[in-house]
Design a protein around this motif. Structure first.
Motif, short mmCIF file in Angstrom:
data_model
loop_
_atom_site.label_atom_id
_atom_site.label_comp_id
_atom_site.label_asym_id
_atom_site.label_seq_id
_atom_site.Cartn_x
_atom_site.Cartn_y
_atom_site.Cartn_z
N GLY A 62 17.93 42.05 -53.41
CA GLY A 62 17.53 42.56 -52.10
C GLY A 62 16.15 43.19 -52.11
N ALA A 97 15.31 38.01 -56.62
CA ALA A 97 14.87 38.80 -55.47
C ALA A 97 15.90 38.76 -54.36
CB ALA A 97 13.52 38.28 -54.97
N ASP A 98 16.46 37.59 -54.09
CA ASP A 98 17.50 37.47 -53.07
C ASP A 98 18.73 38.30 -53.43
OD1 ASP A 98 15.96 35.76 -51.53
OD2 ASP A 98 16.94 33.94 -52.26
N GLU A 99 19.16 38.20 -54.67
CA GLU A 99 20.37 38.88 -55.10
C GLU A 99 20.20 40.39 -55.19
OE1 GLU A 99 22.90 35.72 -57.67
OE2 GLU A 99 21.05 36.41 -58.62
N THR A 146 11.67 42.19 -52.77
CA THR A 146 10.69 41.12 -52.67
C THR A 146 10.46 40.49 -54.04
OG1 THR A 146 8.79 42.54 -53.11
CG2 THR A 146 9.51 42.33 -50.79
N VAL A 147 9.93 39.29 -54.02
CA VAL A 147 9.59 38.60 -55.26
C VAL A 147 8.58 39.44 -56.05
CG1 VAL A 147 8.41 36.57 -56.20
CG2 VAL A 147 10.15 36.29 -54.43
N ARG A 155 18.16 33.14 -64.37
CA ARG A 155 17.79 32.98 -62.97
C ARG A 155 16.28 32.98 -62.84
NH1 ARG A 155 22.71 35.33 -62.84
NH2 ARG A 155 23.94 35.39 -60.93
N SER A 205 12.84 34.15 -57.61
CA SER A 205 13.25 34.08 -56.20
C SER A 205 14.74 34.36 -56.04
CB SER A 205 12.93 32.70 -55.61
OG SER A 205 11.55 32.49 -55.62
N THR A 206 15.54 33.78 -56.92
CA THR A 206 16.98 34.01 -56.89
C THR A 206 17.29 35.48 -57.15
OG1 THR A 206 17.40 31.76 -57.63
CG2 THR A 206 19.20 33.34 -57.89
#
Length: 117
Positions: free
Chosen positions: A54, A50-52, A56-57, A44, A47-48
């Motif tokens: 929860g 960080a989203d998963e 920040t980048v 991954r 960014s992915t």
């Protein structure tokens, strides 16, 4: 020297113990363990992740840097993106085994057959 119970040898060097403790120490942070869990399923980008996770980048990048420094994660470039992946398949097995153990007996059997995760 073999174990009287027929298992693995109980002999272990201080260096191996120190290395194992360092690896477990790196994985002791919830975010880093979550990152490793996600990367166990496939590579991954930050960014992915960080989203998963929860987070920040920036936070995920800092954790990835620690994982890379420990030799647990590596990165490869694909175009403009940097993709992260697990550097050692044994790490995946250890993490999956622990999660399966904590989930209960049915999940534990699935992990032994390569289905945990």
């Amino acid at each position: 020297m073999s174990n009287p119970r027929g298992g693995q040898s109980t002999d272990i060097s201080a260096e191996v113990l120190q290395s194992a403790a360092a690896t477990f120490g790196i994985l002791a942070a919830t975010v880093r363990l979550h990152i490793v869990w996600l990367l166990a399923a496939g590579e991954r980008d930050v960014s992915t992740l960080a989203d998963e996770v929860g987070a920040t980048v920036q936070v995920v990048s800092q954790h990835l840097a620690k994982l890379r420094l420990a030799g647990l994660v590596q990165a490869r470039r694909e175009g403009r993106r940097q993709l992260y992946l697990i550097n050692d398949p044994h790490l995946v097995a250890v993490v999956r085994e622990m999660v399966a153990h904590l989930r209960g007996p049915a999940a534990h059997q699935g992990a032994q057959h390569g289905l945990g995760g």
